[in-house]
Design a protein around this motif. Structure first.
Motif, PDB file in Angstrom:
ATOM      1  N   THR A  21       0.822  -1.210   0.000  1.00  0.00           N
ATOM      2  CA  THR A  21       0.000   0.000   0.000  1.00  0.00           C
ATOM      3  C   THR A  21       0.853   1.256   0.000  1.00  0.00           C
ATOM      4  O   THR A  21       0.659   2.168  -0.809  1.00  0.00           O
ATOM      5  CB  THR A  21      -0.919   0.011   1.234  1.00  0.00           C
ATOM      6  N   SER A 213     -10.250 -10.968  -6.838  1.00  0.00           N
ATOM      7  CA  SER A 213      -9.528  -9.740  -6.506  1.00  0.00           C
ATOM      8  C   SER A 213     -10.347  -8.488  -6.776  1.00  0.00           C
ATOM      9  O   SER A 213     -10.257  -7.497  -6.046  1.00  0.00           O
ATOM     10  CB  SER A 213      -8.213  -9.677  -7.299  1.00  0.00           C
ATOM     11  N   PHE A 214     -11.165  -8.505  -7.818  1.00  0.00           N
ATOM     12  CA  PHE A 214     -12.025  -7.356  -8.095  1.00  0.00           C
ATOM     13  C   PHE A 214     -13.009  -7.136  -6.946  1.00  0.00           C
ATOM     14  O   PHE A 214     -13.274  -5.993  -6.539  1.00  0.00           O
ATOM     15  CB  PHE A 214     -12.787  -7.550  -9.406  1.00  0.00           C
ATOM     16  N   TYR A 216     -12.586  -8.004  -3.793  1.00  0.00           N
ATOM     17  CA  TYR A 216     -11.848  -7.482  -2.641  1.00  0.00           C
ATOM     18  C   TYR A 216     -11.525  -6.008  -2.822  1.00  0.00           C
ATOM     19  O   TYR A 216     -11.561  -5.226  -1.861  1.00  0.00           O
ATOM     20  CB  TYR A 216     -10.556  -8.279  -2.432  1.00  0.00           C
ATOM     21  N   ALA A 217     -11.206  -5.593  -4.060  1.00  0.00           N
ATOM     22  CA  ALA A 217     -10.923  -4.186  -4.337  1.00  0.00           C
ATOM     23  C   ALA A 217     -12.168  -3.333  -4.095  1.00  0.00           C
ATOM     24  O   ALA A 217     -12.094  -2.253  -3.497  1.00  0.00           O
ATOM     25  CB  ALA A 217     -10.442  -4.020  -5.775  1.00  0.00           C
ATOM     26  N   GLY A 221     -12.320  -0.567  -1.078  1.00  0.00           N
ATOM     27  CA  GLY A 221     -12.520   0.830  -1.416  1.00  0.00           C
ATOM     28  C   GLY A 221     -13.784   1.409  -0.819  1.00  0.00           C
ATOM     29  O   GLY A 221     -13.783   2.536  -0.289  1.00  0.00           O
ATOM     30  N   PRO A 285      -7.901   3.682  -3.348  1.00  0.00           N
ATOM     31  CA  PRO A 285      -7.247   2.593  -4.097  1.00  0.00           C
ATOM     32  C   PRO A 285      -6.244   1.828  -3.242  1.00  0.00           C
ATOM     33  O   PRO A 285      -6.061   0.626  -3.421  1.00  0.00           O
ATOM     34  CB  PRO A 285      -6.547   3.324  -5.253  1.00  0.00           C
ATOM     35  N   SER A 287      -6.533   1.109  -0.091  1.00  0.00           N
ATOM     36  CA  SER A 287      -7.280   0.136   0.698  1.00  0.00           C
ATOM     37  C   SER A 287      -7.664  -1.066  -0.156  1.00  0.00           C
ATOM     38  O   SER A 287      -7.649  -2.211   0.304  1.00  0.00           O
ATOM     39  CB  SER A 287      -8.534   0.792   1.285  1.00  0.00           C
ATOM     40  N   SER A 288      -8.002  -0.799  -1.411  1.00  0.00           N
ATOM     41  CA  SER A 288      -8.314  -1.893  -2.322  1.00  0.00           C
ATOM     42  C   SER A 288      -7.098  -2.791  -2.504  1.00  0.00           C
ATOM     43  O   SER A 288      -7.204  -4.023  -2.457  1.00  0.00           O
ATOM     44  CB  SER A 288      -8.762  -1.335  -3.680  1.00  0.00           C
ATOM     45  N   ILE A 289      -5.922  -2.168  -2.692  1.00  0.00           N
ATOM     46  CA  ILE A 289      -4.679  -2.940  -2.834  1.00  0.00           C
ATOM     47  C   ILE A 289      -4.428  -3.758  -1.574  1.00  0.00           C
ATOM     48  O   ILE A 289      -4.081  -4.940  -1.631  1.00  0.00           O
ATOM     49  CB  ILE A 289      -3.484  -1.997  -3.103  1.00  0.00           C
ATOM     50  N   ILE A 292      -6.792  -6.762  -1.358  1.00  0.00           N
ATOM     51  CA  ILE A 292      -6.470  -7.745  -2.397  1.00  0.00           C
ATOM     52  C   ILE A 292      -5.255  -8.565  -1.958  1.00  0.00           C
ATOM     53  O   ILE A 292      -5.263  -9.801  -1.996  1.00  0.00           O
ATOM     54  CB  ILE A 292      -6.173  -7.053  -3.740  1.00  0.00           C
TER      55      ILE A 292
END
Length: 308
Positions: A21, A213-214, A216-217, A221, A285, A287-289, A292
């Motif tokens: 992150t 992964s999408f 989780y992103a 987010g 973004p 947090s999304s990373i 994931i």
């Protein structure tokens, strides 16, 4: 799998996620911090018009290294914070669940996140203070510059005493507890809803295999936006309280409550949201990373588990 092994897997996943992150989004962190301390009065920084102008100005005046000032303590702090956070959070959830099959309520997720946030804040406040001080150094700074983490720590201890390492702890504690509680509760509840929805379509697969992964992103987010909007003022207060005193040893703000009074007096409610644009650009973004990486590292560490 033993409880201890599961906790260390969780901590490892959190630490890896935290490093990824910070490395990806760090320049926006510099911009956010500098916007936060710009109260419209006497300042050591140029007037930044917006996020893009701030990045351009910092690069022009300080070079690319200016966009990565304080990077080492940021990496250290984020990696340690996320590792400890997921460790304490996972341990709290285990304690509340009694056994691995029992589902936790929203209240249990909230309590687990708040407990983890408080412990992490107490452990890492000195790291964040040093990171903030290094981020705020620039060519206009009148005091002798810190040469790095060790020099900053040594100078702070010599000039201000060990209590200075805990400046901003109050708002930092409130931010960490409330932010983490809101974010993780929202994440867990949204994740449960998404898993239940997908489970109805794919009853033959385990719940842990349903999300990608999408997903989780999206979950990371969405939960981050809610947490930022509610808790951002605490971050501004902490950053302003952690500023380095002048070369005469006079602090800009005496304490966190002084920050609140002065900000409200001269800037109003808008003052408590200075720098929120680069903060959102960085943290949503990011947090999304984080989630994931976290979820996928967990899958690598415990591939045989089918249910979370």
């Amino acid at each position: 799998m033993s409880l201890s092994q599961w906790q260390w897997e969780t901590a490892t996943a959190g630490a890896v996620a935290g490093f990824a992150t910070v490395a990806a989004m760090y320049p926006l962190d510099i911009v956010r911090t500098r916007f936060q301390v710009n109260d419209g009065r006497v300042t050591n920084f140029p007037a930044y018009k917006n996020t893009a102008h701030a990045i351009f100005t910092i690069t022009r005046l300080e070079g690319l290294k200016g966009l990565y000032a304080g990077f080492l303590p940021a990496v250290l702090g984020s990696t340690v914070s996320w590792g400890l956070y997921f460790f304490f959070y996972g341990r709290a959830k285990q304690r509340y669940s009694k056994n691995r099959e029992e589902k936790l309520s929203s209240g249990h997720h909230l309590a687990s996140a708040a407990e983890a946030g408080a412990l992490v804040s107490l452990c890492t406040n000195p790291i964040w203070l040093i990171k903030t001080r290094l981020q705020l150094q620039n060519p206009l700074h009148q005091s002798r510059r810190y040469s790095g983490i060790y020099d900053a720590l040594r100078t702070i201890l010599r000039e201000e005493g060990w209590t200075a390492l805990y400046k901003g702890l109050g708002p930092g504690l409130l931010m960490q507890v409330s932010h983490g509680a809101i974010q993780f509760t929202a994440y867990e509840e949204l994740r449960r809803i998404m898993v239940d929805y997908k489970e109805k379509k794919q009853k033959s697969e385990g719940a842990s295999n349903l999300l990608n992964s999408f997903d989780y992103a999206l979950l990371g987010g969405s939960s981050k936006i809610a947490a930022i909007l509610i808790t951002y003022p605490f971050q501004v207060i902490r950053t302003r309280a952690q500023q380095r005193p002048s070369k005469e040893g006079i602090p800009r703000y005496m304490n966190s409550w002084h920050v609140v009074k002065e900000t409200a007096r001269f800037e109003g409610i808008r003052g408590f949201y200075k720098g929120i644009t680069p903060n959102l650009l960085k943290n949503v973004p990011a947090s999304s990373i984080t989630f994931i990486v976290y979820e996928n590292v967990l899958k690598l560490l415990r591939p045989k588990r089918r249910n979370d």
